[in-house]
Scaffold this motif. Sequence first.
Motif, mmCIF file in Angstrom:
data_model
loop_
_atom_site.group_PDB
_atom_site.id
_atom_site.type_symbol
_atom_site.label_atom_id
_atom_site.label_comp_id
_atom_site.label_asym_id
_atom_site.label_seq_id
_atom_site.Cartn_x
_atom_site.Cartn_y
_atom_site.Cartn_z
ATOM 1 N N SER A 99 0.823 -1.212 0.000
ATOM 2 C CA SER A 99 0.000 0.000 0.000
ATOM 3 C C SER A 99 0.851 1.253 0.000
ATOM 4 O O SER A 99 0.379 2.337 -0.349
ATOM 5 C CB SER A 99 -0.928 -0.002 1.222
ATOM 6 N N SER A 101 3.357 1.637 -1.948
ATOM 7 C CA SER A 101 3.953 1.706 -3.291
ATOM 8 C C SER A 101 5.379 1.188 -3.320
ATOM 9 O O SER A 101 6.291 1.822 -3.860
ATOM 10 C CB SER A 101 3.900 3.140 -3.833
ATOM 11 N N SER A 121 6.529 7.446 -1.609
ATOM 12 C CA SER A 121 5.322 6.781 -1.133
ATOM 13 C C SER A 121 4.098 7.469 -1.720
ATOM 14 O O SER A 121 3.983 8.701 -1.676
ATOM 15 C CB SER A 121 5.261 6.809 0.395
ATOM 16 N N VAL A 122 3.196 6.669 -2.294
ATOM 17 C CA VAL A 122 1.972 7.201 -2.885
ATOM 18 C C VAL A 122 0.802 6.574 -2.156
ATOM 19 O O VAL A 122 0.578 5.369 -2.237
ATOM 20 C CB VAL A 122 1.896 6.888 -4.395
ATOM 21 N N VAL A 123 0.034 7.380 -1.434
ATOM 22 C CA VAL A 123 -1.044 6.834 -0.614
ATOM 23 C C VAL A 123 -2.410 7.416 -0.947
ATOM 24 O O VAL A 123 -3.423 6.955 -0.457
ATOM 25 C CB VAL A 123 -0.756 7.073 0.888
ATOM 26 N N ASN A 124 -2.459 8.436 -1.798
ATOM 27 C CA ASN A 124 -3.726 9.094 -2.090
ATOM 28 C C ASN A 124 -4.413 8.493 -3.309
ATOM 29 O O ASN A 124 -4.766 9.169 -4.260
ATOM 30 C CB ASN A 124 -3.495 10.601 -2.306
ATOM 31 N N SER A 125 -4.580 7.189 -3.278
ATOM 32 C CA SER A 125 -5.263 6.521 -4.380
ATOM 33 C C SER A 125 -5.760 5.174 -3.896
ATOM 34 O O SER A 125 -5.157 4.543 -3.035
ATOM 35 C CB SER A 125 -4.294 6.344 -5.568
ATOM 36 N N SER A 126 -6.888 4.705 -4.444
ATOM 37 C CA SER A 126 -7.405 3.400 -4.048
ATOM 38 C C SER A 126 -6.458 2.297 -4.475
ATOM 39 O O SER A 126 -6.310 1.288 -3.802
ATOM 40 C CB SER A 126 -8.794 3.190 -4.677
ATOM 41 N N SER A 128 -2.620 2.551 -5.324
ATOM 42 C CA SER A 128 -1.552 3.549 -5.358
ATOM 43 C C SER A 128 -0.518 3.284 -6.437
ATOM 44 O O SER A 128 0.088 4.209 -6.960
ATOM 45 C CB SER A 128 -0.869 3.641 -3.998
ATOM 46 N N SER A 143 3.367 4.749 -10.369
ATOM 47 C CA SER A 143 2.348 5.371 -9.533
ATOM 48 C C SER A 143 1.063 5.546 -10.331
ATOM 49 O O SER A 143 1.081 5.934 -11.498
ATOM 50 C CB SER A 143 2.839 6.734 -9.042
ATOM 51 N N ALA A 145 -1.484 7.316 -8.746
ATOM 52 C CA ALA A 145 -2.147 8.401 -8.030
ATOM 53 C C ALA A 145 -2.604 9.465 -9.007
ATOM 54 O O ALA A 145 -1.946 9.742 -10.023
ATOM 55 C CB ALA A 145 -1.198 9.016 -6.999
#
Length: 348
Positions: A99, A101, A121-126, A128, A143, A145
Amino acid sequence: MPMYSLPVYAILLFLSWPVPLCASDHILVPGKPLCPGSILVSEDGVFALGFFSPSSNSTKNHSYVGIWYNSIPEFTVVWVSNRAAPITDLTSANLAVTSGSDLVLSDSNGRVLWTSNNSISVVNSSISAEATLDNTGSFILRSLAAAAASSAVLWQSFDHPTDTLLPGMNLRLSHNMHPLQNLVSWKGQQDPSPGEFSYGADPDNLLQRFVWNGSAPHRRSPAWTSYLLRLNYDMDGFKQSSMYMALHHAGNELYMSFGMLSSSSLVLVRMEIDYSGKVSILGWESNMSVWKALYTEHEQGCSMYGYCGPYGYCDNTETVPACKCLDGFEPRDDKGWIAPQGCRRRSR
């Protein structure tokens, strides 16, 4: 690198491990890891990524995650993730996109054996990120995102070569912003762990490459006289074809690459350093179903580091390169370099 027959590999993957498929096709996404018995295949079918064991007769029972040619009968590995940390229990080993990425390979005990160590780190996506096996043979983590422009590349295997250079890959020869890159041999014919030999630039002369045995220079390649070296080869079905080795800048760094000058679909080609330290460019001969050496860097004589001994040098201006002595010195063996032992100062 070693090559294995497809039947042995197929038995290892599809008969020995009765586990359900976790991921398939050419894409890996969070929540759907890659498990033993499952492979990713590039869209054109040329490359595959999955779990493999170097030998069915190995008592070590070591397994790895790697990339190999999916389209030929000779099992040939071109990249290995966990070279220094083999899997010893495949019961529930898997390769997953996290989660956060990252790519993480873990074993049945939950130990992390390898990670891509992606610093973004990419966390703003269902979802990522996703990892795909590209048609070039590169395993790419991107990514997904919304803020990322056109699926930004977070990590790719082409930036982390093992013992093989593929067309489209760059090997970094300078170290202004980033460390030097080397191709590192397998430890043995059936052991993908890092071996003794490596191939890369001479840090003091970027136009010359070395094969290193540990930290000691073992063999040097002829110095580049230009930024493009054209190599001709003769192969059944591809007579008088050409390939190239090139140097090029990207930002402040210098890289080398190789590829084909012919526009035909031609053969599969790869550059490798094998476990004995030999560096070759190999092409797949489909008519004979064998790898054929199209180019091999010199292994004997003056190409061997220190071959001419103390106070000696190799004269490459001769038709056949020969050992000679520096001014004021003479051959130590008194036999005219029959067995090069270096030079001694003239007594008269």
